[in-house]
Design an enzyme around this catalytic site. Structure first.
Site, mmCIF file in Angstrom:
data_model
loop_
_atom_site.group_PDB
_atom_site.id
_atom_site.type_symbol
_atom_site.label_atom_id
_atom_site.label_comp_id
_atom_site.label_asym_id
_atom_site.label_seq_id
_atom_site.Cartn_x
_atom_site.Cartn_y
_atom_site.Cartn_z
ATOM 1 N N GLY A 79 3.585 0.722 5.467
ATOM 2 C CA GLY A 79 4.727 1.432 6.034
ATOM 3 C C GLY A 79 4.482 1.905 7.448
ATOM 4 O O GLY A 79 5.157 2.833 7.916
ATOM 5 N N LYS A 84 -8.343 3.336 7.521
ATOM 6 C CA LYS A 84 -7.355 2.266 7.334
ATOM 7 C C LYS A 84 -8.048 0.915 7.136
ATOM 8 O O LYS A 84 -7.606 0.100 6.319
ATOM 9 C CB LYS A 84 -6.416 2.202 8.543
ATOM 10 C CG LYS A 84 -5.444 3.369 8.647
ATOM 11 C CD LYS A 84 -4.433 3.332 7.510
ATOM 12 C CE LYS A 84 -3.399 4.442 7.630
ATOM 13 N NZ LYS A 84 -2.506 4.271 8.788
ATOM 14 N N CYS A 112 15.743 14.579 -18.129
ATOM 15 C CA CYS A 112 16.312 13.576 -17.230
ATOM 16 C C CYS A 112 16.812 12.437 -18.101
ATOM 17 O O CYS A 112 16.450 12.337 -19.271
ATOM 18 C CB CYS A 112 15.291 13.089 -16.195
ATOM 19 S SG CYS A 112 13.968 12.094 -16.900
ATOM 20 N N LEU A 162 0.866 -1.173 0.000
ATOM 21 C CA LEU A 162 0.000 0.000 0.000
ATOM 22 C C LEU A 162 0.904 1.224 0.000
ATOM 23 O O LEU A 162 1.505 1.574 1.014
ATOM 24 C CB LEU A 162 -0.920 -0.007 1.225
ATOM 25 C CG LEU A 162 -2.189 -0.869 1.124
ATOM 26 C CD1 LEU A 162 -1.873 -2.318 0.820
ATOM 27 C CD2 LEU A 162 -3.011 -0.767 2.405
ATOM 28 N N ILE A 163 1.018 1.868 -1.145
ATOM 29 C CA ILE A 163 2.013 2.918 -1.335
ATOM 30 C C ILE A 163 1.349 4.288 -1.420
ATOM 31 O O ILE A 163 0.355 4.474 -2.125
ATOM 32 C CB ILE A 163 2.868 2.641 -2.590
ATOM 33 C CG1 ILE A 163 4.040 3.618 -2.671
ATOM 34 C CG2 ILE A 163 2.026 2.629 -3.863
ATOM 35 C CD1 ILE A 163 5.102 3.211 -3.682
ATOM 36 N N GLN A 189 -1.644 4.216 14.672
ATOM 37 C CA GLN A 189 -0.589 3.207 14.706
ATOM 38 C C GLN A 189 -0.184 2.821 16.128
ATOM 39 O O GLN A 189 0.956 2.443 16.376
ATOM 40 C CB GLN A 189 0.618 3.687 13.888
ATOM 41 C CG GLN A 189 0.291 3.807 12.407
ATOM 42 C CD GLN A 189 1.402 4.440 11.580
ATOM 43 O OE1 GLN A 189 2.534 4.576 12.050
ATOM 44 N NE2 GLN A 189 1.081 4.838 10.359
#
EC number: 2.8.1.4
Length: 486
Positions: free
Chosen positions: A289, A267, A460, A185-186, A298
C-alpha cells in the site's frame, strides 16, 4: 424474477477466445457466491451476458442476490427484471400500462428499449408506440427525452420482454482468477486494505501476509480487514491468510542496526520474507500500500533500494494517490472503520530516517543480522484458509471461556457493534430488552466506561466481528462479555 448481468466493457473488447474464458470464469464465480445464499441458484451464461434466476417461491432472495452481484469483480452492472412474453408491439404496451399507470401520475417520462434478435419492428418504434400510449392513457405530465422524472427501461430478447425493475452498479474489473495470484502485505490500515481491493477488482486472487509487530490484538484487527475484503469481494475463491511473527526482527533491528537505516531495512526484511512465502505457494507478485512520499521509506530512492532485495515483482497500486483519496476509497469498500480502530504499530522508529538510502550502506548494515534470521521467521509463519478465521475465532472464544448465547436474559444488555449504515439499514429489534449501539471501532475505548456489573452481549449480523471484538475484550481482562447469535 431474473437478474441480467452485463459484462464489464473491457471483457467485451477481448478476442473471442479470451472473452469466452473470462465469461466462463465469471459464470463460475457468480455461481460459487450465490450458492452460499441458495443452493438452487440458477446461473446461465450467454455470449454477452449472464442470466441469474431467482426461484419464484423465494422472493426474499432478491435483495441478497442483488447485494452479492454488486460486489463480484468483472460485472459492469446488473439489471433486475420481470420476464414476460409478447406477440406484438401493442401486446408490449398492454403489459407495460398497468405496471406504470400510477407511477406516471404527475410526472414526465420517456421509454428506452434495447432489443436483441430479429423482429418486424425497430427499437425506436416500440419506444414511440409505448410512450405515446402511456402519454394518452395515464395522468403523466408528458414525454421528456432529457432528464425525465421517470425512465421506463425495456429489454426485448427474441420473443421475451424484460421490464427493468432496478439497476445495480457493478465493481467493473476482471473476473476473479483470470489473472495470476498476488500476495498482499496487509497491516490493517487504510492503504493496505485499498491496495488489496484494487487487485481483487482486477481479477487477481489476493492472498494476505501479515507481519505481526503489535501482538495478538493487532492480528485480530488485521484479520477483520482481510476477512471483510474476502467475504465481500472475493468469496468465490479460496485464499490464504499468513501471519508472520516479526517481534524478533524488530528486536534485532533496534539492537544492531544504525538508527537512520531502520525503516528501509525493516521493509527489505519484509519483502524477503514475503518472497520466500510467495515462492513456496506459487504466487507471482507482491502488493503493498505504499504511496510516493507518504513516509520516509517511500521516496523514490528508498523504494528503489527496497526493490533490490528481491527479484519478485512488487506492485504498488496506490503509488500516485493522495492520502485523502485512499481514505475515501476505503470508505466506499467498507474498510475505513476497521482502519480507524487499528492503532499504528511502529515497532521501528528512526529519529532521523534517511530519505536517500545508499544500497551499499544498507547491505553492510544487514550483515549484522543473525544467520538465517529470515528463514527462521518464515518457518514460524501460520497459514490458514481465510474462511477458517471464523472457525478459529470460535475455538479461541471457547478457550477463553467466552460464551455464545442465542437468547437474552432480562439483566443482560445487547451491544449492536455494526457500523451505523448497517444498523440503520436493518435495526436490531428485541422488545423488552436493552439494546445499545456502539460501532465496533469505538468499542475498545468505550467499553471501559460501561457498568462492570452488567453482562454485555455483542451482536453483528454475520457473527465474525462480534467474536473478534469479544476476544479482544477478554484479552484486555474483561469477563462480562459474551457473543449474541440469535
Amino acid at each position: 424474477m431474473k437478474f441480467i448481468v452485463k459484462l464489464y466493457p473491457e471483457i467485451m473488447m477481448k478476442s473471442k477466445s479470451v472473452r469466452s474464458r473470462f465469461t466462463k470464469m465469471l459464470e463460475t464465480n457468480i455461481r460459487n457466491v450465490l450458492k452460499k445464499v441458495d443452493e438452487d441458484a440458477k446461473v446461465q451464461r450467454q455470449w454477452d451476458r449472464i442470466m441469474v434466476r431467482v426461484p419464484a417461491d423465494r422472493p426474499e432472495l432478491v435483495d441478497a442476490f442483488a447485494e452479492r452481484l454488486g460486489c463480484i469483480p468483472g460485472i459492469a452492472h446488473v439489471v433486475q427484471v420481470n420476464e414476460y412474453t409478447f406477440d406484438s408491439v401493442d401486446h408490449i404496451y398492454q403489459q407495460v400500462l398497468p405496471l406504470y399507470r400510477e407511477q406516471l401520475a404527475g410526472k414526465t417520462f420517456c421509454v428506452r428499449v434495447k432489443r436483441t434478435g430479429q423482429h418486424d419492428f425497430k427499437s425506436i418504434e416500440v419506444e414511440r408506440y409505448v410512450g405515446g400510449g402511456l402519454n394518452q392513457h395515464t395522468d403523466a405530465v408528458g414525454v421528456k427525452l432529457k432528464n425525465p422524472d421517470l425512465t421506463i427501461n425495456l429489454e426485448i430478447d427474441h420473443e421475451k420482454l424484460y421490464m427493468v425493475v432496478r439497476r445495480i452498479e457493478g465493481l467493473g474489473g476482471f473476473p476473479m482468477a483470470t489473472q495470476e495470484d498476488v500476495l498482499s502485505l496487509i497491516s490493517g490500515g487504510f492503504d493496505s486494505g485499498v491496495s488489496s481491493f484494487q487487485f481483487i477488482k482486477k481479477g487477481a486472487r489476493t492472498h494476505y501476509c501479515f507481519f505481526n509487530l503489535g501482538g495478538s490484538q493487532h492480528e485480530i484487527g488485521v484479520k477483520q480487514v482481510a476477512y471483510h475484503l474476502w467475504k465481500t469481494y472475493g468469496e468465490s475463491h479460496k485464499v490464504k491468510f499468513i501471519s508472520v511473527p516479526f517481534e524478533g526482527v524488530v528486536q534485532e533491528i533496534l539492537e544492531r542496526i544504525d538508527n537512520g537505516q531502520m525503516g528501509v531495512i525493516l521493509k527489505r526484511v519484509m519483502m524477503r520474507a514475503a518472497t520466500l512465502l510467495a515462492d513456496k505457494y506459487g504466487i507471482q507478485a507482491l502488493v503493498t500500500g505504499e504511496s510516493l512520499g507518504q513516509v520516509s521509506s517511500q521516496t523514490l530512492t528508498n523504494l528503489n533500494v527496497i526493490d533490490r532485495c528481491t527479484d519478485l515483482l512488487i506492485l504498488r497500486p496506490l503509488i500516485a494517490m493522495d492520502k485523502q483519496d485512499i481514505i475515501n476509497q476505503s470508505r466506499i469498500i467498507g474498510t475505513e472503520d476497521f482502519a480507524k480502530s487499528i492503532p499504528e504499530y511502529c515497532g521501528v522508529i528512526s529519529q532521523k530516517p534517511t530519505v536517500k538510502a545508499v544500497l551499499s550502506k544498507i547491505e553492510a548494515e544487514e550483515l549484522k543480522f543473525s544467520e538465517n534470521l529470515i528463514e527462521n521467521i518464515v518457518a514460524q509463519a501460520k497459514v490458514i484458509d481465510i474462511k477458517d478465521i471464523a472457525i478459529e475465532m470460535d475455538n479461541q472464544i471457547a478457550a477463553a471461556e467466552a460464551e455464545t448465547v442465542v437468547a437474552v436474559d432480562t439483566q443482560e444488555v445487547v451491544i449492536d457493534i455494526r457500523a451505523q449504515e448497517e444498523e440503520e439499514k436493518n435495526p436490531l429489534s428485541l422488545p423488552g430488552k436493552t439494546v445499545m449501539t456502539i460501532p465496533f471501532f469505538k468499542l475498545s475505548t468505550q467499553f471501559a466506561d460501561l457498568d462492570k456489573s452488567v453482562t454485555y452481549l455483542l451482536y453483528c449480523e454475520r457473527g465474525v466481528m462480534s467474536k473478534l471484538q469479544a476476544l479482544y475484550l477478554i484479552e484486555q481482562g474483561y469477563t462480562n462479555v459474551k457473543v449474541y447469535r440469535p
